[in-house]
Design a protein around this motif. Structure first.
Motif: not given
Length: 255
Positions: A128-131, A144-146, A164-177, A182-185
């Protein structure tokens, strides 16, 4: 089934029951599976393959040339599985010859309004990719990534299954399963426990994953030390998937 104002190239291949709304443009080398519904004012450019029961809403652009300045008109592809939903204004681009040559998307994914999927992305199933989520080129997503709305993901980043990533996240590295960020960064904030429980993970698996998470994020160990301890202490497929997603990182994991 096909509105008289729609423009469909004779070389496009649409299943007999595909619905196409007014003022939609479908180019050559486009294949659309059975039971699909294409709304008004949609543009689909090939080479693109859309699986069965694809639903595309108005003003979406699917299979367009990518925005990579190295792209020189090569016949790259966008390939999607079944039961995907693409909402208003979303943009999904084809690949580049500098990578795999195709953007590859699985089945049962939801792309909400104004989502962008860049060239050469690989997306699994049931995501799921939100707006207004933006995926740069070469991003890899498991199943099942959100991703919360207004998040931006740097090129070549990887997401493991059930992350899962919370809204407004700035993601520059890898996220494990299984990890929630969340957050910036973006920073790690524990496991995606709600998602795991909703999807029927056993109490044993969740307990083991919680211990594995602590070894990586709370014990001050190096990544190599943490992975060695995870594999020495646990033998579940879930903990192995967690460890393997960390090993697969090329940009370093989010901490």
């Amino acid at each position: 089934m096909i509105h008289p104002t729609a423009l469909i190239d004779p070389e496009a291949r649409l299943a007999d029951d595909v619905e196409v709304g007014p003022f939609t443009v479908i180019g050559p080398d486009v294949e659309i599976g059975a039971g699909s519904r294409i709304g008004p004012h949609v543009v689909i450019k090939g080479p693109t393959v859309l699986g069965a029961r694809t639903r595309i809403f108005q003003f979406a652009s699917v299979g367009e040339d990518c925005q990579d300045k190295k792209y020189a008109g090569e016949p790259t592809r966008l390939v999607m599985g079944d039961d995907n939903v693409i909402r208003e204004g979303a943009t999904l681009h084809r690949g580049t010859v500098q990578d795999r040559g195709e953007t590859l998307i699985g089945s049962r994914n939801l792309f909400m309004a104004y989502v962008h999927v860049g060239h050469d992305c690989v997306i699994g199933n049931d995501c799921i990719f939100a707006n207004q989520v933006t995926l740069a080129g070469h991003v890899s997503m498991g199943d099942f990534v959100i991703i919360g709305g207004l998040s931006a993901i740097h090129q070549f980043c990887r997401f493991g299954d059930h992350a899962m990533a919370g809204g407004g996240s700035i993601i520059t590295k890898d996220t494990p399963a299984y990890v929630m960020i969340n957050g910036n960064p973006a920073q790690a904030h524990g496991l995606n426990l709600v998602g795991l429980k909703r999807r029927g993970f056993s109490k044993e698996a969740i307990r083991a994953l919680s211990e594995a998470y602590k070894l990586v994020y709370r014990q001050g160990l190096t990544t190599e030390q943490a992975l060695a301890q995870i594999r020495a202490r646990f033998s579940l497929p879930e903990t192995e998937r967690f460890a393997a997603s960390i090993e697969a990182s090329t940009r370093g994991i989010i901490r």
